[in-house]
Structure formats: C-alpha cells, structure tokens
Design a protein around this motif. Structure first.
Motif, short mmCIF file in Angstrom:
data_model
loop_
_atom_site.label_atom_id
_atom_site.label_comp_id
_atom_site.label_asym_id
_atom_site.label_seq_id
_atom_site.Cartn_x
_atom_site.Cartn_y
_atom_site.Cartn_z
N ARG A 49 0.89 -1.14 0.00
CA ARG A 49 0.03 -0.13 0.05
C ARG A 49 0.80 1.40 -0.04
O ARG A 49 1.83 1.28 0.95
CB ARG A 49 -1.01 0.17 1.28
CG ARG A 49 -2.10 -0.98 1.40
CD ARG A 49 -2.99 -0.79 0.16
NE ARG A 49 -4.14 -1.69 -0.05
CZ ARG A 49 -3.88 -2.82 -0.73
NH1 ARG A 49 -2.99 -3.27 -1.50
NH2 ARG A 49 -4.88 -3.91 -0.72
N LYS A 50 0.55 2.12 -0.64
CA LYS A 50 1.38 3.39 -1.14
C LYS A 50 1.37 4.07 0.24
O LYS A 50 0.31 4.67 0.51
CB LYS A 50 0.78 4.14 -2.35
CG LYS A 50 1.66 5.47 -2.78
CD LYS A 50 2.77 4.98 -3.21
CE LYS A 50 3.43 6.20 -4.03
NZ LYS A 50 4.14 7.20 -3.15
N GLY A 51 2.51 4.76 0.49
CA GLY A 51 2.78 5.91 1.56
C GLY A 51 2.22 5.56 2.94
O GLY A 51 1.77 6.37 3.65
N SER B 261 -3.00 -1.57 5.33
CA SER B 261 -4.49 -1.88 5.34
C SER B 261 -4.93 -2.19 4.31
O SER B 261 -4.82 -1.69 3.20
CB SER B 261 -5.60 -0.63 5.76
OG SER B 261 -6.84 -0.92 5.68
N VAL B 262 -5.28 -3.78 4.19
CA VAL B 262 -5.58 -4.25 2.83
C VAL B 262 -7.08 -3.65 2.14
O VAL B 262 -7.21 -3.69 0.99
CB VAL B 262 -6.05 -6.02 3.03
CG1 VAL B 262 -4.67 -6.61 3.38
CG2 VAL B 262 -7.09 -5.99 4.08
N GLU B 263 -7.76 -2.61 3.08
CA GLU B 263 -8.76 -2.17 2.28
C GLU B 263 -8.37 -0.77 1.54
O GLU B 263 -9.25 -0.18 1.10
CB GLU B 263 -9.84 -1.64 3.43
CG GLU B 263 -10.31 -3.04 3.89
CD GLU B 263 -9.74 -3.80 5.01
OE1 GLU B 263 -8.75 -3.32 5.52
OE2 GLU B 263 -9.93 -5.10 5.36
N ALA B 264 -7.20 -0.23 1.88
CA ALA B 264 -6.78 1.09 1.31
C ALA B 264 -6.51 0.82 -0.25
O ALA B 264 -6.34 -0.51 -0.66
CB ALA B 264 -5.73 1.28 2.00
N PRO B 265 -6.55 1.82 -1.09
CA PRO B 265 -6.42 1.63 -2.53
C PRO B 265 -4.93 1.08 -2.71
O PRO B 265 -3.83 1.36 -2.00
CB PRO B 265 -6.54 2.87 -3.04
CG PRO B 265 -7.39 3.48 -1.97
CD PRO B 265 -6.99 2.94 -0.63
N ALA C 3 7.50 5.69 -1.11
CA ALA C 3 7.40 4.85 -0.05
C ALA C 3 6.39 4.02 -0.22
O ALA C 3 5.17 4.39 -0.29
CB ALA C 3 7.55 5.60 1.35
N TRP C 4 6.33 2.62 0.17
CA TRP C 4 5.38 1.88 0.11
C TRP C 4 5.47 0.91 1.53
O TRP C 4 6.68 0.21 2.05
CB TRP C 4 5.39 0.71 -1.08
CG TRP C 4 5.05 1.65 -2.23
CD1 TRP C 4 5.50 2.52 -3.12
CD2 TRP C 4 3.71 1.26 -3.04
NE1 TRP C 4 4.86 2.62 -4.37
CE2 TRP C 4 3.78 1.99 -4.32
CE3 TRP C 4 2.56 0.28 -2.62
CZ2 TRP C 4 2.36 2.13 -4.94
CZ3 TRP C 4 1.73 0.44 -3.81
CH2 TRP C 4 1.46 1.04 -4.72
N GLY C 5 4.18 0.73 1.99
CA GLY C 5 4.29 -0.12 2.86
C GLY C 5 3.96 -1.60 2.68
O GLY C 5 3.34 -1.75 1.72
N VAL C 6 4.71 -2.69 3.17
CA VAL C 6 4.60 -3.97 2.89
C VAL C 6 4.08 -4.68 4.09
O VAL C 6 4.86 -4.68 5.00
CB VAL C 6 6.02 -4.30 2.36
CG1 VAL C 6 5.71 -5.75 1.84
CG2 VAL C 6 6.48 -3.45 1.07
#
Length: 366
Positions: free
Chosen positions: A55-57, A62-66, A88-91
């Motif tokens: 998920r970006k930034g 959250s898997v619900e986020a775009p 930055a990307w969250g993984v």
C-alpha cells in the motif's frame, strides 16, 4: 469441552530493504516501478503461499486501502509486482503459523530495485497458547475446567467474559452453562431466569426444557414443571426419558390417571420407574381399585424381578382379590396361591427387611 485452533496473526515489524530514489511529486499508486523479493523461514527453506500486500505511502498496511491486489509467493518463496508509483510503500507479509512481517520499501520508477529478502519466524508455542487462552474458545475451556472443579462462581465469571467474544446465535450454549452454575449452587431462581432466556431464543432446546422442569420442581412449582415437560413431549414425543420424568412428576402430584396416559406412550419395552408404578398401585389399592392395583404391581415385578417390595404389594393385592366375590372360586384360589408365592419370594429376597414380619404373618394365615 473440545476447541479447534484458529488462525493467529501476531504482527512483528521487520525492517525491509530500502530501494533508491523517489521521484518528487508522485501521488498515484500506479506507475512504472517494480518490486520483487524472496521469503524464507528460519531454516532457509522457501515459504510458499505467503501473502504479500503493498500500500502506497503507509507504515501500517491496510488491505482495504487503495493499491494493487495482494499476491502470494511461489514454490520458491518468490514474488514480484510491477506497475507501482515511485515513493514509499508499506509492505505486509503474512503466512499462517508465522509471525507476520511489516515494514516499508522505496520504489524507483527509473531504475532496477534490489530484491527484498525476508525471513519469517515461526510463531512461538507459548505465544500460540497465550492467544488460545485469550480466545473465546480458550476462555470457555478454562471455565469448563473451573466448573468441573466445582468452582461455580469463578466458572460463571469466565463464561460471562466469553459471551462478549461470540456471535449472538451461539450465546445460548453459554447461557445454558451459566444456568448450570446456578443450579449447582441451588440458586433455583437464577437458574430458572437463565433457562427462560435460553428458551426464548431456542424454544426446542430439550436440555434446557428438562433443566427448567427440574428447577421448577425444586421451587415447588410442580404444576409449572408438569406443563413444561408436557410441552417438551410435543417436541420429542418418543423421548423415553422425558416421558418417564413427566410420569414421575404426575405421580408425585397425585395425578395418577394422567400419569397412566403417558406410561402408555412409552416406547415398547421401556421400563417404567418402579417407584412411580408402586405409588400408582398403592393409590389404586387405597381407592378400592384392587384389580388395577394388581396390574400395576405385576408390571413392577415383571420389570424389576429382584425388587422385594414389589412382591409384597403384589401379594397383598392378590390376597385382597382372593376374597373378591366377582371372581370365580378357581380364580380366587389362584390368587391365594399367588399371594403365598409372592410373600415367600419377598422372604427369599429380603428375609430381614421391613416387610418380612408382615409377610410371615400372612403366610401363617394362609
């Protein structure tokens, strides 16, 4: 009580490798960047089927986020995803039985990114056990143990704690357990209240119905108990145990005629509670219906051939019929012989019992 383990996700933040360069002003998650990686366990074996979500930034994914659709690692533990905007990307990496790994990577749309290699750690056994104990099933199991130890108040508190963690449709089972704790404490008023709540949601719960009838009986609400069991027989008309309980309550209330109706409904071959049949026979005898009394006592003897008391009452009734003018002389004589045989059988089974002296006196007169 038996409980299946549930999936347990316990997060552990793990630093992910950083990739170089972020183009200024990137706002959308879609772009030309690509990230790839490999996941292994502590023994260096590939972890297949791990779920990777980007998920970006964000630091907390959250898997619900775009963002792009989650993907899973292949048989070699590898994964790759393209079409990502720089920045930055969250993984988040998840796999059942492992501690999940969460961190950040940086995506560069204009250059290759080094692979993100992660080691997933197996969830420690003590962590699993602690999670199980904290789950609804674990709490209920612990409460059952307390109940079996006769710590009813403590068990009840734990059942109440578990109530908030389960859906409403399954709460009836816990309410029944709570009612049982009150029953064991002989707090019949609270038992009745709890069982009424169970039956409001599950009107055909036979266990709750039978407990309610027994509770009402303890509260001296015999008529209510009988009505409760009568309703239960509509739910389970062939339940021999249920019919037996109803017969016992009816006999105890002096309602023998009704009791006989339900005795007749018992499945063929079912033994009737001998105490109930004896009480029915005694009342019939006292009311002058000697023939019916004899039939009742005879059934007790047939179903309970080792019960000395049954022979005494059948012999006493046979003695009464031996003087019944409505019988033929041969029938009267047969009843006399029956009485002798029953009194002798009583003395054989219980020579020093409470009825033995009377039996000996009758035999002398015969």
């Amino acid at each position: 009580m038996a409980h299946k383990s549930r999936r347990i996700w316990i997060s552990s933040v793990v630093a992910l490798g950083l990739l170089v360069g972020v183009p200024a002003g990137a706002q959308e998650w879609a772009g030309r960047g690509r990230v790839q990686g490999e996941i292994k366990d502590e023994q260096g074996k590939a972890v297949e089927g791990a779920t990777v979500t980007l998920r970006k930034g964000t630091e907390r994914v959250s898997v619900e986020a775009p963002g792009p659709k989650s993907l899973t690692t292949d048989a070699k533990g590898r994964w790759a995803i393209g079409g990502l905007a720089g920045g930055a990307w969250g993984v988040l990496i998840e796999k059942e039985g492992f501690l999940s790994s969460e961190g950040q990577v940086k995506v560069n749309e204009f250059g290759p990114a080094p692979p993100v290699n992660i080691t997933l750690n197996v969830i420690p056994r003590e962590m699993i056990e602690a999670a199980e104990r904290a789950s609804a099933g674990g709490i209920i199991n612990g409460a059952d143990d307390l109940f079996n130890q006769k710590k009813y108040a403590e068990a009840r508190a734990e059942y109440q704690k578990a109530m908030d963690q389960i859906d409403e449709k399954n709460q009836g089972k816990l309410k029944l357990r709570i009612a049982k704790t009150y029953l064991q404490e002989k707090n019949f008023a609270q038992t009745e209240k709890g069982l009424q709540e169970v039956l409001a949601a599950e009107p055909n719960n036979l266990e709750a119905i039978r407990m309610l009838a027994a509770t009402q009986y303890e509260l001296k609400e015999t008529d209510k108990a009988i009505d409760t069991l009568k309703k239960a027989t509509l739910v389970a008309p062939d339940d021999a145990g249920l019919l037996q309980e109803l017969v016992n309550f009816l006999v105890d209330a002096g309602r023998e005629e009704e009791a006989k109706v339900y005795i007749a409904k018992l499945p063929e071959g079912t033994k009737v509670d001998p105490a109930s049949l004896l009480n029915i026979g005694i009342r019939q005898f006292n009311e002058g219906d000697v023939k019916q009394a004899y039939e009742s006592f005879d059934r007790v003897v047939q179903e309970n051939p080792a019960m000395a008391e049954a022979y005494y009452y059948r012999g006493l009734t046979a003695l009464g019929l031996s003087a019944d003018s409505s019988l033929k002389p041969a029938e009267q004589k047969a009843m006399t012989e029956n009485a002798k045989a029953d009194f002798k059988k009583l003395l054989e089974l219980d020579p020093n019992g409470p009825r033995s002296a009377d039996a000996r006196e009758f035999l002398k007169s015969l």
